[in-house]
Design a protein around this motif. Structure first.
Motif, PDB file in Angstrom:
ATOM      1  N   ASN A  56       0.977  -1.217  -0.062  1.00 36.33           N
ATOM      2  CA  ASN A  56      -0.196  -0.078   0.139  1.00 36.33           C
ATOM      3  C   ASN A  56       0.959   1.173   0.333  1.00 36.33           C
ATOM      4  OD1 ASN A  56      -2.189  -1.585   2.332  1.00 36.33           O
ATOM      5  ND2 ASN A  56      -2.500  -1.415   0.209  1.00 36.33           N
ATOM      6  N   LEU A  57       2.129   1.094   0.438  1.00 35.38           N
ATOM      7  CA  LEU A  57       2.973   2.249   0.706  1.00 35.38           C
ATOM      8  C   LEU A  57       3.828   2.566  -0.529  1.00 35.38           C
ATOM      9  CD1 LEU A  57       3.961   1.748   4.333  1.00 35.38           C
ATOM     10  CD2 LEU A  57       2.032   3.106   3.200  1.00 35.38           C
ATOM     11  N   ILE A  58       3.914   1.629  -1.431  1.00 38.17           N
ATOM     12  CA  ILE A  58       4.802   1.625  -2.643  1.00 38.17           C
ATOM     13  C   ILE A  58       4.398   2.127  -3.951  1.00 38.17           C
ATOM     14  CG2 ILE A  58       6.865   0.591  -3.829  1.00 38.17           C
ATOM     15  CD1 ILE A  58       7.563   1.426  -0.975  1.00 38.17           C
ATOM     16  N   PRO A  59       4.396   2.903  -4.654  1.00 39.51           N
ATOM     17  CA  PRO A  59       3.571   3.188  -5.822  1.00 39.51           C
ATOM     18  C   PRO A  59       4.124   1.949  -6.883  1.00 39.51           C
ATOM     19  CG  PRO A  59       4.779   5.147  -5.090  1.00 39.51           C
ATOM     20  CD  PRO A  59       5.246   4.103  -4.111  1.00 39.51           C
ATOM     21  N   CYS A  60       3.303   1.778  -7.963  1.00 42.40           N
ATOM     22  CA  CYS A  60       3.701   0.848  -8.845  1.00 42.40           C
ATOM     23  C   CYS A  60       3.444   1.719 -10.138  1.00 42.40           C
ATOM     24  CB  CYS A  60       2.608   0.006  -8.889  1.00 42.40           C
ATOM     25  SG  CYS A  60       2.907  -1.562 -10.203  1.00 42.40           S
ATOM     26  N   PRO A  61       4.834   1.612 -10.928  1.00 39.92           N
ATOM     27  CA  PRO A  61       5.815   0.793 -10.684  1.00 39.92           C
ATOM     28  C   PRO A  61       6.767   1.487 -10.107  1.00 39.92           C
ATOM     29  CG  PRO A  61       6.027   1.611 -12.775  1.00 39.92           C
ATOM     30  CD  PRO A  61       4.477   2.134 -12.191  1.00 39.92           C
ATOM     31  N   THR A  62       7.581   0.608  -9.040  1.00 42.19           N
ATOM     32  CA  THR A  62       8.782   1.087  -8.328  1.00 42.19           C
ATOM     33  C   THR A  62      10.110   0.219  -8.806  1.00 42.19           C
ATOM     34  OG1 THR A  62       7.505   2.140  -6.361  1.00 42.19           O
ATOM     35  CG2 THR A  62       9.747   1.777  -5.872  1.00 42.19           C
ATOM     36  N   ARG A  63      10.964   1.072  -9.213  1.00 46.19           N
ATOM     37  CA  ARG A  63      12.171   0.342  -9.710  1.00 46.19           C
ATOM     38  C   ARG A  63      12.811  -0.417  -8.417  1.00 46.19           C
ATOM     39  NH1 ARG A  63      16.736   3.865 -12.372  1.00 46.19           N
ATOM     40  NH2 ARG A  63      15.114   4.025 -13.782  1.00 46.19           N
ATOM     41  N   ASP A  64      13.136  -1.792  -8.773  1.00 43.59           N
ATOM     42  CA  ASP A  64      13.903  -2.857  -7.799  1.00 43.59           C
ATOM     43  C   ASP A  64      12.850  -3.442  -6.938  1.00 43.59           C
ATOM     44  OD1 ASP A  64      16.349  -2.340  -9.053  1.00 43.59           O
ATOM     45  OD2 ASP A  64      16.733  -0.648  -7.866  1.00 43.59           O
ATOM     46  N   VAL A  65      11.665  -2.957  -7.170  1.00 41.80           N
ATOM     47  CA  VAL A  65      10.592  -3.481  -6.247  1.00 41.80           C
ATOM     48  C   VAL A  65       9.477  -4.319  -7.163  1.00 41.80           C
ATOM     49  CG1 VAL A  65       8.798  -3.535  -4.518  1.00 41.80           C
ATOM     50  CG2 VAL A  65      10.831  -2.062  -4.428  1.00 41.80           C
ATOM     51  N   CYS A  66       9.022  -3.619  -7.966  1.00 42.62           N
ATOM     52  CA  CYS A  66       7.788  -4.327  -8.923  1.00 42.62           C
ATOM     53  C   CYS A  66       8.465  -5.009  -9.884  1.00 42.62           C
ATOM     54  CB  CYS A  66       6.955  -3.128  -9.522  1.00 42.62           C
ATOM     55  SG  CYS A  66       6.271  -1.998  -8.525  1.00 42.62           S
ATOM     56  N   LYS A  67       7.777  -6.321 -10.159  1.00 45.74           N
ATOM     57  CA  LYS A  67       8.279  -7.300 -10.941  1.00 45.74           C
ATOM     58  C   LYS A  67       8.190  -6.699 -12.705  1.00 45.74           C
ATOM     59  CE  LYS A  67       9.708  -9.449  -7.358  1.00 45.74           C
ATOM     60  NZ  LYS A  67      11.239  -9.284  -7.210  1.00 45.74           N
ATOM     61  N   GLN A  68       6.961  -6.277 -12.732  1.00 42.37           N
ATOM     62  CA  GLN A  68       6.500  -5.883 -13.986  1.00 42.37           C
ATOM     63  C   GLN A  68       6.217  -4.356 -14.130  1.00 42.37           C
ATOM     64  OE1 GLN A  68       6.687  -7.589 -16.863  1.00 42.37           O
ATOM     65  NE2 GLN A  68       7.325  -9.380 -15.820  1.00 42.37           N
ATOM     66  N   ARG A  69       6.343  -3.578 -14.982  1.00 42.69           N
ATOM     67  CA  ARG A  69       5.991  -2.369 -15.097  1.00 42.69           C
ATOM     68  C   ARG A  69       4.714  -2.098 -14.827  1.00 42.69           C
ATOM     69  NH1 ARG A  69       4.653   1.515 -18.499  1.00 42.69           N
ATOM     70  NH2 ARG A  69       5.635   3.589 -18.092  1.00 42.69           N
ATOM     71  N   LYS A  70       3.674  -2.392 -15.612  1.00 41.51           N
ATOM     72  CA  LYS A  70       2.316  -2.056 -15.273  1.00 41.51           C
ATOM     73  C   LYS A  70       1.754  -2.848 -14.239  1.00 41.51           C
ATOM     74  CE  LYS A  70       2.182   0.030 -19.340  1.00 41.51           C
ATOM     75  NZ  LYS A  70       2.047   1.663 -19.095  1.00 41.51           N
ATOM     76  N   ARG A  71       0.812  -1.863 -13.866  1.00 41.11           N
ATOM     77  CA  ARG A  71       0.543  -2.052 -12.350  1.00 41.11           C
ATOM     78  C   ARG A  71      -0.347  -3.397 -12.266  1.00 41.11           C
ATOM     79  NH1 ARG A  71      -2.468   2.685  -9.423  1.00 41.11           N
ATOM     80  NH2 ARG A  71      -0.347   3.778 -10.194  1.00 41.11           N
ATOM     81  N   THR A  72      -1.099  -3.631 -13.404  1.00 42.73           N
ATOM     82  CA  THR A  72      -2.102  -4.745 -13.425  1.00 42.73           C
ATOM     83  C   THR A  72      -1.190  -5.963 -13.534  1.00 42.73           C
ATOM     84  OG1 THR A  72      -2.131  -4.561 -15.604  1.00 42.73           O
ATOM     85  CG2 THR A  72      -3.759  -3.225 -14.511  1.00 42.73           C
ATOM     86  N   ASN A  73      -0.161  -6.185 -14.019  1.00 44.16           N
ATOM     87  CA  ASN A  73       0.745  -7.334 -13.905  1.00 44.16           C
ATOM     88  C   ASN A  73       1.846  -7.650 -12.980  1.00 44.16           C
ATOM     89  OD1 ASN A  73      -0.788  -7.839 -16.406  1.00 44.16           O
ATOM     90  ND2 ASN A  73       0.858  -6.620 -17.566  1.00 44.16           N
ATOM     91  N   CYS A  74       1.869  -6.540 -12.112  1.00 44.37           N
ATOM     92  CA  CYS A  74       2.970  -6.609 -10.934  1.00 44.37           C
ATOM     93  C   CYS A  74       2.679  -7.657  -9.841  1.00 44.37           C
ATOM     94  CB  CYS A  74       2.893  -5.200 -10.234  1.00 44.37           C
ATOM     95  SG  CYS A  74       4.104  -5.036  -8.737  1.00 44.37           S
ATOM     96  N   SER A  75       3.578  -8.588  -9.809  1.00 43.33           N
ATOM     97  CA  SER A  75       3.324  -9.798  -8.717  1.00 43.33           C
ATOM     98  C   SER A  75       3.660  -9.148  -7.252  1.00 43.33           C
ATOM     99  CB  SER A  75       4.474 -10.889  -9.138  1.00 43.33           C
ATOM    100  OG  SER A  75       5.816 -10.295  -9.070  1.00 43.33           O
TER     101      SER A  75
END
Length: 1384
Positions: A56-75
């Motif tokens: 909840n505290l990290i925007p998507c996408p965030t480098r080195d955290v989110c696995k995919q760039r688009k928010r809908t596909n972020c694991s």
């Protein structure tokens, strides 16, 4: 029994094995230390809400955290979406600020446990991979523990500086070396360690465990250090060795689980060691252990289960205890704050909130609200030249502490002695007390300074009497001495002092410093070193001369106020009379009687000094009471003491004060017979003569202290020092009369004394100088030479001396004038001389020959200053005349010729002073004043270096020969309506600056002293200016009426400023172009194709100049090649367009006229161009066409730029092939063509509609290159059927969502702001965050960090209720492909 650590036959393999054991020992030794400090880190970062997950505290996408760039596909985010939580966001921000490299490992941590488990915060400082499932410090490995100590900057306070020097990631950092040992051991290829490397390993690890700051005191670290030594020397017990070996095996297992790659050789070797050890154990090395092994295993299992349960419960208890401790600390702090505030209020109400009614009766004090009357306080303006002029009268506390809507840190209140500075400070303290602890005695009927609610902002107020600070230099020490020691008992003072320091770091507070001129510290002002400045507001009172100290620069004075006494004298007198008279007296009638008395004695001016006003009033009341008593007793012996109060003499007033004080100590009467009085003002006294012996002794003491080389004892002195000057009887008289006040110190024998008021001490000092005039030469002269700035300290003494002994005052003024000749603050000295002159006249002293070398005439001082001028024409160094509606005649009268008469038509009368006193000189000594004009004769001014004549609304006439004898003149300025015909400048051998208005005419070739001239301003007609002869020219301003010879300025000149007025660069005679070339050191012929610029130039001003855009473009092109900042100003200029290609490409209404009026300012610096426009035209755009500009800013003069020639501007931007950064502020949206080289675009719009925003975004997305953009705009106002509606900010959000869907576009920020109600629209805090659709981690809105943004915020329309801030990144096709490739 010591274990045999030689498990392997190969020595180096055995060394590697011991290194593994050493690492685990070290990790165990550091564990408790890290656990303890993580609790402290948890306290520092703050308490989270406990409800937010890290997703909840990290925007998507965030480098080195989110696995995919688009928010809908972020694991990582999965179904959890980003949301704003102010509490947790603050904790997250604090965690980041503690990370040495600002890169916390967010994927490791569980934010919902931050409030209860410090380890979850610690995991943010671990490496990104392999630690998600690690549940505690104990479960972590050596690398994890060391990583926390390296990455969390809190630990740099827990270890010695040497441990982190040089700082990480430098490989020479000792802690980095420790981590590298762990890596080398784990990742070894052959499982071998040399003897030297092993010893290095032991030494490095032992050094860490014995770090002197914390670890040397930690039991676990000490135990680990002991075992490390035993392992190194093969003295480790078998039991310990076995446990460590098992832990080493567990480390290997954990490393496999985390994916860390131990070498195969390391794994095999470690297993081999374990097997060998197990074999030895089985052979019976410890038979007792073999026999009880089964039992031990059962016990071990139960023990482990019990330990785990205990550990879990213990951790829960620790968390609860920690939480309770935090809450307890906060409660204790809040209680401490409230208790300190209560004690301060009680202390102030006992001391500051009651003030003495009069210096005559210090013990008779009254409540401040009973005697306070509105003071006349003026806000001063510090001009560019350093002069301090009166600006406006203020009547609110906001005016005291705010400039606009900005809180100012440093306010100074200046005022003459007795004007009410301390009373105002007491009023502020009184109001602050009533705001924070309302009293039933408080009244709310204030008409001025009634906005007391503004004081709610200041949680604390610390009142300091600088007179009592003595040798202290730090504000905190003064607070400790004057406040804490008085309101707390001894065993609570240190804790209270620590609380004050903590308060200064957390809340807004005011420090009131009263009496800067009475402080003897070594600095200009008391020091606040080490105290955060963002919470402190300082109000300092002082006499004006102290603020002339060059160490107090203008930039250190945020607000300067001056108190000029009482606004309503009648109101003040009524309040004082109510305190003095009984209730049966008709107060209104008494006020009227006292007003008549003041008028009859010419004393109405004393309202500027409440102290003197009260003195006179008390004397008047006492005499009326005495007269009534005498009448009742039929006693005619008692004379009316108030009868001696006549005129406006300070000496008379203070003599009355002295008379009353003497009467308190000794009621014996006696008079001075005939001419035996030591001074004129003593002649009618009746209580002074019987006490003359004591008065003389006390006056000598006053002098000795004020002129002491020990500055700390000038105003406050010890009883021992006083006894060196006064006999016991004289001292007792001084105390009984009230001339001296005595205070007890901490010890019985420690007593301090001071005069009841500084002006009393100065009055007596002047009297002593009068009685011993020789000390001016014998003592004061040497003192002033040793302390060259101290002549300002004795201004008041000098004024009193003028009333006592004009001969001694004349001599003293000579000494003071010599020290003031080159002072930057000579106006204070002039005021001192004027006050002394008036005092001498009031006391009928003569002959007056006061020395003054620097004169500044204005409408307020001309009547008296003329008299001083007549005495000093031969020694005058500077003469400035700045009058309104007056006529001035400057002449040179020969000995045998009479002066020319002033007979100009329509001249305004300036009446001469009717009575100049016995020292008035005749009109042949330098000045004549009549009902028609003022005439200055300069024939004796042989030392004059500066002459400046400025007149508004009158006539200033300078006779042609008036300046002939001024051989030493350096600065000449004849301005406005100053006329002079055929002025000859050839006589001035040392002239450095001339400034002549158009009404002055010069003789041909009269300018010939080129070697000394540095600044030349010629608004008049002059033919034959030879630039080639200048050698030191720095600034030149000329009108087109000045004809320049065809000789260029030599190149080695340091010319920095050029201003041309009314020149026409399009004229066929080419005079303007020739003049420009010659001024810039170039021959006029080669200048046809380029515009030369002197390399030293810094300022160019073109006023009412006509030129072509081609010429301006050439000028700009040259300026862009310089390596320093140049300001170029164009005002009311006519710019013509000669570019046929541009003209033919324009259509319809876009076609410009041949000539355009333009007002603009531009700053050019090294390929950067900033342009401010009042109006704009195609000619202006043409000047920049095709230039080598990398950074360009465009904005309006006072608001957003209104562009009327859009195609011209669009063509300009497209032509800038080198342009990388473009910043623009427009009033409304325009469609522009952008340069293909553009990398950064910053655009500000006063308003922008959703459709215009979409159009702009489409234009940016169509660019092929990568562009970083910043967009700030106000939400548009829709006008339909004469109705104005604000477009809601939510209507812009779909555009942001459309941008998010584009592959090449990354929206980094989309933040909406609302205008705060009831705030100044131009202030920085006029906006609050409405919502953040996309947050970039920066909670600020950029205001205050960027001057351009400040300008935008200031001028955005008040009818705009919402604005939006956007940041976006548009990637080129190539960069986008690389990004996609890296994500595969």
């Amino acid at each position: 029994m010591a274990a045999n650590t030689s498990i392997f036959t190969d020595k180096q393999t055995n060394n590697w094995f011991k290194a593994c054991i050493a690492l685990n020992l070290t990790k165990d030794g550091l564990t408790d230390f890290v656990v303890t400090e993580l609790l402290n880190v948890q306290t520092i970062v703050g308490r989270s809400c406990g409800q937010c997950f890290i997703q909840n505290l990290i925007p998507c996408p965030t480098r080195d955290v989110c696995k995919q760039r688009k928010r809908t596909n972020c694991s990582f985010h999965n179904s959890l979406q980003y949301k704003s939580c102010q509490t947790c966001d603050k904790v997250k921000q604090n965690i980041t600020s503690l990370h040495r490299f600002n890169g916390p490992s967010w994927a490791n941590t569980k934010a919902e446990r931050w409030a209860t488990d410090p380890w979850e915060i610690g995991k943010c400082y671990l490496p990104r991979d392999g630690y998600i499932s690690v549940s505690s410090v104990q479960a972590s490995d050596f690398n994890g523990v060391i990583s926390i100590m390296l990455n969390c900057t809190h630990f740099q306070n827990c270890v010695s500086p040497a441990c982190l020097s040089p700082p990480p990631p430098d490989k020479q950092c000792p802690l980095e070396k420790v981590r590298q040992i762990g890596r080398d051991v784990r990742h070894t290829a052959n499982c071998k360690v040399t003897d030297a490397d092993l010893q290095y390993c032991f030494l490095t690890l032992s050094t860490l465990l014995a770090d002197p700051v914390c670890l040397v005191h930690d039991p676990s670290a000490t135990e680990a250090h002991r075992k490390l030594s035993e392992l190194q020397n093969d003295r480790l017990s078998l039991d310990d060795f076995c446990k460590l070996l098992i832990e080493a095996n567990q480390t290997l297992t954990q490393a496999k689980e985390t994916g860390e790659r131990f070498s195969k050789e390391a794994e095999r070797t470690l297993k081999e060691g374990l097997n060998d050890l197990e074999a030895k154990i089985k052979t019976g090395e410890q038979s007792i252990e073999n026999k009880s092994q089964a039992g031990e295993q059962r016990i071990e299992k139960k023990t482990q289960a019990g330990e785990q349960s205990i550990e879990n419960k213990t951790q829960e208890s620790i968390n609860r205890i920690h939480q309770a401790a935090n809450e307890k600390d906060r409660d204790e702090y809040d209680r401490g704050e409230a208790e300190l505030r209560r004690r301060l209020v009680d202390h102030y109400r006992d001391t500051v909130s009651c003030v003495p009614l009069s210096t005559l009766i210090p013990s008779l004090d009254k409540r401040l609200q009973d005697i306070y009357a509105t003071q006349k306080i003026i806000r001063m303006k510090i001009e560019n030249d350093g002069r301090r002029t009166k600006h406006e009268q203020i009547s609110t506390y906001k005016d005291c502490f705010y400039r606009g809507d900005h809180l100012s840190r440093r306010t100074y209140l200046q005022g003459e002695p007795g004007s009410g500075k301390t009373t105002f400070a007491a009023k502020l303290v009184y109001d602050w007390c009533n705001v924070h602890a309302p009293s039933t005695e408080c009244t709310n009927d204030q008409t001025a300074f009634g906005d007391v609610d503004i004081l709610h902002k200041f949680k604390f107020l610390f009142f300091i009497s600088l007179r009592d600070a003595r040798e202290q230099n730090d504000v905190t020490d003064m607070i400790k001495t004057q406040l804490i020691k008085k309101i707390y008992v001894e065993n609570k003072r240190e804790r209270a002092y620590e609380l004050v320091l903590k308060i200064m770091e957390n809340v807004m507070y005011i420090v009131v410093q009263d009496g800067l001129d009475e402080w003897t510290g070594k600095h200009a002002v008391p020091s606040m070193d080490g105290i955060p400045k963002d919470h402190s507001i300082m109000l300092t009172t002082s006499r004006p001369w102290k603020l002339a100290d060059e160490r107090i620069t203008n930039s250190q004075i945020d607000i300067l106020l001056e108190v000029e006494g009482i606004s309503d004298r009648r109101e003040f007198n009524e309040k004082i009379l109510r305190c003095l008279l009984d209730e049966s007296t008709d107060i209104k009638q008494s006020v009227e009687l006292f007003e008549k008395f003041l008028s009859s004695r010419k004393l109405k001016s004393i309202s500027s000094s409440p102290m003197l006003n009260t003195l006179v009033l008390c004397t008047w009341v006492d005499d009326r009471a005495a007269a009534a008593a005498a009448a009742a007793a039929d006693d005619d012996d008692d004379n009316d003491m108030a009868e001696c109060l006549t005129g406006s003499s300070l000496c008379e007033l203070y003599t009355t004060l002295l008379e009353n004080l003497c009467k308190k100590a000794n009621t014996q009467k006696n008079y001075f017979e005939n001419h035996t009085s030591p001074v004129n003002c003593f002649s009618r006294t009746m209580y002074v003569k019987p006490n003359m012996e004591h008065i003389d002794a006390i006056a000598k003491a006053a002098f000795s202290f004020l002129f002491s080389n020990e500055k700390e004892s000038t105003l406050v002195f010890s009883d021992i020092h006083l006894m060196a000057h006064l006999s016991p009887t004289a001292k007792q008289f001084a105390l009984d009369s009230g001339l001296l006040s005595q205070r007890k110190g901490k010890k019985r024998t420690d007593q301090t004394l001071s005069f009841v008021h500084k002006t009393i001490q100065e009055f007596l000092t002047a009297f002593h100088i009068h009685r011993n005039a020789y000390i001016v030469d014998d003592v004061i002269s040497g003192y002033l030479k040793r302390h060259d700035k101290s002549y300002r300290d004795i201004f008041q003494i000098f004024i009193f001396l003028c009333g006592f002994n004009i001969s001694a005052a004349n001599k003293l003024s000579t000494l003071m004038n010599e020290l003031d000749v080159y002072s930057e603050y000579h106006l204070y000295f002039q005021d001192c001389i004027l006050s002394g002159y008036r005092e001498a006249v009031a006391n009928k002293n003569s002959p007056i020959h006061l020395h003054l070398s620097r004169f500044y005439f204005d409408s307020d001082n001309v009547e008296d200053l003329i008299q001083i001028w007549t005495l000093n024409t031969s020694r005058a160094r500077s003469l400035k005349v700045d009058l309104m509606m007056s006529d001035i005649h400057v002449t040179r009268r020969l000995q045998d010729a009479s002066s020319a008469d002033c007979h100009e038509p329509g001249q305004v009368a300036l009446p001469a002073r009717e009575d100049h006193g016995p020292s008035t000189l005749n009109d042949e000594d330098g000045v004549r004043s009549s009902t028609s004009c003022i005439e200055f004769d300069l024939s004796l001014c042989h030392n004059l270096e500066l002459l400046e004549l400025v007149n508004f609304g009158g006539y200033t006439t300078v006779q042609p020969n008036a300046l002939v004898g001024l051989k030493n003149l350096k600065y000449l300025k004849l301005m406005n309506d100053c006329t002079c015909e055929a002025l000859d400048l050839s006589h001035f051998e040392h002239i450095q600056s001339i400034h002549l208005h158009r009404s002055v005419t010069l003789l041909p070739l009269s300018i010939n002293n080129y070697k000394t001239l540095q600044c030349v301003t010629l608004g008049t007609t002059y033919d034959g200016l030879d630039l080639s002869l200048f050698e030191n020219l720095k600034s030149i301003v000329i009108r087109n009426t000045v004809k320049v010879l065809l000789k260029p300025l030599i190149n080695h000149n340091k010319l920095t400023h050029i201003r041309l007025i009314d020149f026409d660069f399009n004229s066929l005679n080419n005079e303007a172009i020739y003049t420009w070339c010659l001024l810039n050191g170039a021959e006029p012929v080669p200048c046809a194709d380029y515009t030369p610029v002197m390399p030293s130039i810094k300022d160019i001003n073109l006023w009412s100049v006509t030129c072509s855009s081609t010429w301006l473009r050439s000028l700009l092109s040259t300026l862009l090649t310089l390596d320093h900042r140049v300001m170029c100003e164009l005002w009311s200029c006519n710019i013509t367009s000669f570019d046929q290609e541009v003209k033919t490409s324009l259509r319809g209404s876009d076609m410009p006229s041949c000539m355009e009026d333009a007002d603009s300012m531009s700053w050019i610096i090294n390929n950067t161009c900033t342009l401010k426009f009042k109006s704009n035209s195609p000619g202006l755009w043409e000047t920049l066409h095709g230039q080598n500009v990398k950074h360009l800013r465009l904005q309006g003069m006072d608001t957003g730029l209104n562009v009327y020639c859009v195609p011209s501007l669009s063509r300009l931007l497209a032509s800038l092939s080198q342009l990388e950064t473009l910043t623009m502020h427009f009033a409304f949206y325009i469609d522009l063509q952008l340069s293909p080289s553009l990398k950064h675009l910053n655009v500000y719009y006063n308003t922008l509609s959703p459709s215009e925003l979409r159009h702009l975004m489409n234009k940016l997305c169509a660019l092929t290159q990568s562009v970083e953009g910043r967009l700030e705009f106000g939400c548009c106002i829709a006008i339909t059927k004469n109705t104005i509606n604000n477009i809601q900010p939510e209507e812009y959000i779909p555009i942001q969502q459309e941008l998010e869907a584009l592959e090449r576009v990354e929206v980094k920020r989309f933040q909406i702001y609302d205008r705060k109600p009831n705030t100044d629209r131009r202030s920085d805090d006029a906006w609050s965050v409405h919502c953040s659709v996309v947050e970039d981690g920066d909670n600020s809105d950029g205001i205050g960090q960027d001057e351009f943004c400040k300008e935008y915020i200031k001028y955005i329309g008040g009818n705009v209720l919402n604005r939006i801030s956007m940041r976006l990144q548009i990637n080129s096709v190539t960069e986008q492909a690389l990004i996609k490739g890296s994500n595969i």
